[in-house]
Design a protein around this motif. Structure first.
Motif, PDB file in Angstrom:
ATOM      1  N   ASP A 143       0.849  -1.190   0.000  1.00 47.28           N
ATOM      2  CA  ASP A 143       0.000   0.000   0.000  1.00 47.28           C
ATOM      3  C   ASP A 143       0.883   1.238   0.000  1.00 47.28           C
ATOM      4  O   ASP A 143       1.914   1.284   0.670  1.00 47.28           O
ATOM      5  CB  ASP A 143      -0.912   0.007   1.227  1.00 47.28           C
ATOM      6  CG  ASP A 143      -1.932  -1.130   1.185  1.00 47.28           C
ATOM      7  OD1 ASP A 143      -2.271  -1.562   0.069  1.00 47.28           O
ATOM      8  OD2 ASP A 143      -2.373  -1.574   2.263  1.00 47.28           O
ATOM      9  N   SER A 144       0.433   2.247  -0.739  1.00 50.51           N
ATOM     10  CA  SER A 144       1.256   3.444  -0.886  1.00 50.51           C
ATOM     11  C   SER A 144       0.630   4.616  -0.136  1.00 50.51           C
ATOM     12  O   SER A 144      -0.527   4.972  -0.397  1.00 50.51           O
ATOM     13  CB  SER A 144       1.409   3.801  -2.372  1.00 50.51           C
ATOM     14  OG  SER A 144       2.180   4.963  -2.534  1.00 50.51           O
ATOM     15  N   PRO A 145       1.364   5.246   0.785  1.00 52.67           N
ATOM     16  CA  PRO A 145       0.827   6.425   1.476  1.00 52.67           C
ATOM     17  C   PRO A 145       0.805   7.629   0.545  1.00 52.67           C
ATOM     18  O   PRO A 145       1.417   7.621  -0.527  1.00 52.67           O
ATOM     19  CB  PRO A 145       1.820   6.633   2.622  1.00 52.67           C
ATOM     20  CG  PRO A 145       3.109   6.039   2.127  1.00 52.67           C
ATOM     21  CD  PRO A 145       2.712   4.875   1.267  1.00 52.67           C
ATOM     22  N   LEU A 146       0.099   8.663   0.920  1.00 48.97           N
ATOM     23  CA  LEU A 146       0.036   9.874   0.118  1.00 48.97           C
ATOM     24  C   LEU A 146       1.437  10.453  -0.076  1.00 48.97           C
ATOM     25  O   LEU A 146       2.238  10.492   0.861  1.00 48.97           O
ATOM     26  CB  LEU A 146      -0.865  10.911   0.774  1.00 48.97           C
ATOM     27  CG  LEU A 146      -2.366  10.623   0.750  1.00 48.97           C
ATOM     28  CD1 LEU A 146      -3.120  11.694   1.534  1.00 48.97           C
ATOM     29  CD2 LEU A 146      -2.895  10.545  -0.675  1.00 48.97           C
ATOM     30  N   PRO A 147       1.751  10.919  -1.279  1.00 52.18           N
ATOM     31  CA  PRO A 147       3.107  11.407  -1.556  1.00 52.18           C
ATOM     32  C   PRO A 147       3.306  12.877  -1.208  1.00 52.18           C
ATOM     33  O   PRO A 147       4.206  13.529  -1.739  1.00 52.18           O
ATOM     34  CB  PRO A 147       3.238  11.177  -3.060  1.00 52.18           C
ATOM     35  CG  PRO A 147       1.854  11.374  -3.580  1.00 52.18           C
ATOM     36  CD  PRO A 147       0.926  10.859  -2.501  1.00 52.18           C
ATOM     37  N   TRP A 148       2.468  13.441  -0.349  1.00 51.24           N
ATOM     38  CA  TRP A 148       2.618  14.844   0.039  1.00 51.24           C
ATOM     39  C   TRP A 148       2.177  15.026   1.487  1.00 51.24           C
ATOM     40  O   TRP A 148       1.411  14.234   2.036  1.00 51.24           O
ATOM     41  CB  TRP A 148       1.800  15.751  -0.884  1.00 51.24           C
ATOM     42  CG  TRP A 148       0.345  15.354  -0.976  1.00 51.24           C
ATOM     43  CD1 TRP A 148      -0.614  15.457  -0.007  1.00 51.24           C
ATOM     44  CD2 TRP A 148      -0.311  14.763  -2.105  1.00 51.24           C
ATOM     45  NE1 TRP A 148      -1.828  14.973  -0.457  1.00 51.24           N
ATOM     46  CE2 TRP A 148      -1.677  14.538  -1.745  1.00 51.24           C
ATOM     47  CE3 TRP A 148       0.108  14.404  -3.383  1.00 51.24           C
ATOM     48  CZ2 TRP A 148      -2.597  13.989  -2.606  1.00 51.24           C
ATOM     49  CZ3 TRP A 148      -0.814  13.839  -4.244  1.00 51.24           C
ATOM     50  CH2 TRP A 148      -2.147  13.632  -3.861  1.00 51.24           C
ATOM     51  N   ASN A 149       2.694  16.072   2.087  1.00 52.24           N
ATOM     52  CA  ASN A 149       2.230  16.481   3.416  1.00 52.24           C
ATOM     53  C   ASN A 149       1.164  17.556   3.299  1.00 52.24           C
ATOM     54  O   ASN A 149       0.156  17.527   3.994  1.00 52.24           O
ATOM     55  CB  ASN A 149       3.405  16.996   4.256  1.00 52.24           C
ATOM     56  CG  ASN A 149       4.331  15.881   4.701  1.00 52.24           C
ATOM     57  OD1 ASN A 149       3.909  14.732   4.832  1.00 52.24           O
ATOM     58  ND2 ASN A 149       5.589  16.209   4.919  1.00 52.24           N
TER      59      ASN A 149
END
Length: 270
Positions: free
Chosen positions: A199-205
């Motif tokens: 699973d890939s987390p969001l690529p931004w804060n």
């Protein structure tokens, strides 16, 4: 209107959305617009690219590209025929010296772009001269561009410049997966490579203003689409083609100077 519809009417647009729903059933367009509106919804893509301007200075170009066009030499439905000036609608440009020093300039411009596009998406635009269409709704499917442009547009933390193999906590090199992070080697190409199945987390804060556009909320990172031209034709595929040069061994019957050095070399380029 002919530059937006490019010869496509309600029948072609309805067919497009039927196919799109099979691939992207969670897209917001199917909950916002019912079946009666879909034949008047025009699919588009945002296109960002960093090119060169006067004296080879960098410039960011922001435009909207129509998806359904006049076709190609071999098929219909694509957008390859005709002048690109008639299928890409310029929104704005920014010199690199402006948005590289003051990031809020580009972010503010993207925010205004998003407001305008969202208003058109929700409320539609009254049109004339298109048979069967009294009102059209522009629908943005994705944002595409070269990697530097996508990184800036999406505020991406994982991108092609973040490879850090010696770091204890490498950030990752891809906004769509975890390749390059700890335990997810990006150069693992086996079918069971960890980055393929994680699973890939969001690529931004901090999300970009473009995330407020209607899109698949279950996979927002996919809104920033890979540009096949930069990745394939000018990227990895070009490297593969260059590496496909092979030397085919040939039995040389004579080892004289003339037969070895003056004859045609026994090589082929596949």
């Amino acid at each position: 209107m002919e530059h937006i519809f490019l010869g496509n009417g309600p029948a072609q647009l309805k067919e497009f959305w039927c196919k799109w729903k099979q691939l992207h059933p969670e897209d917001d367009v199917f909950s916002t617009h019912d079946s009666s509106r879909l034949p008047s919804c025009v699919p588009m893509m945002l296109h960002l690219d960093e090119g060169t301007s006067h004296k080879r200075k960098g410039i960011m170009v922001l435009s909207v590209q129509i998806v359904c066009g006049k076709g190609s030499k071999k098929s219909t439905g694509h957008n390859f025929l005709g002048s690109t000036y008639l299928s890409r609608m310029l929104f704005s440009v920014l010199l690199a010296r402006t948005h590289s020093r003051k990031k809020h300039v580009l972010n503010s411009l993207l925010a205004e772009w998003q407001k305008d596009l969202s208003d058109c998406y929700r409320n539609g635009i009254e049109v004339s001269g298109v048979p069967g269409v009294m009102k059209m709704w522009p629908v943005i499917l994705a944002c595409k561009g070269d990697w530097p442009a996508l990184t800036k547009a999406g505020g991406l933390l994982r991108h092609h410049l973040r490879d850090a193999p010696n770091s204890d906590n490498p950030p990752g090199i891809c906004h769509l997966c975890r390749a390059g992070q700890l335990g997810y080697a990006w150069n693992a190409f086996e079918s069971d490579a960890p980055w393929l199945h994680a699973d890939s987390p969001l690529p931004w804060n901090t999300p970009s203003a473009l995330t407020n556009l209607a899109q698949n909320k279950k996979d927002p990172a996919s809104f920033y689409a890979v540009d096949l031209f930069h990745v394939c034709h000018k990227g990895v595929v070009a490297d593969y083609v260059a590496s496909a040069i092979e030397t085919r061994p040939t039995i040389i019957e004579s080892v004289s100077f003339e037969s070895v050095f003056l004859s045609k070399p026994p090589c082929v380029c596949r």
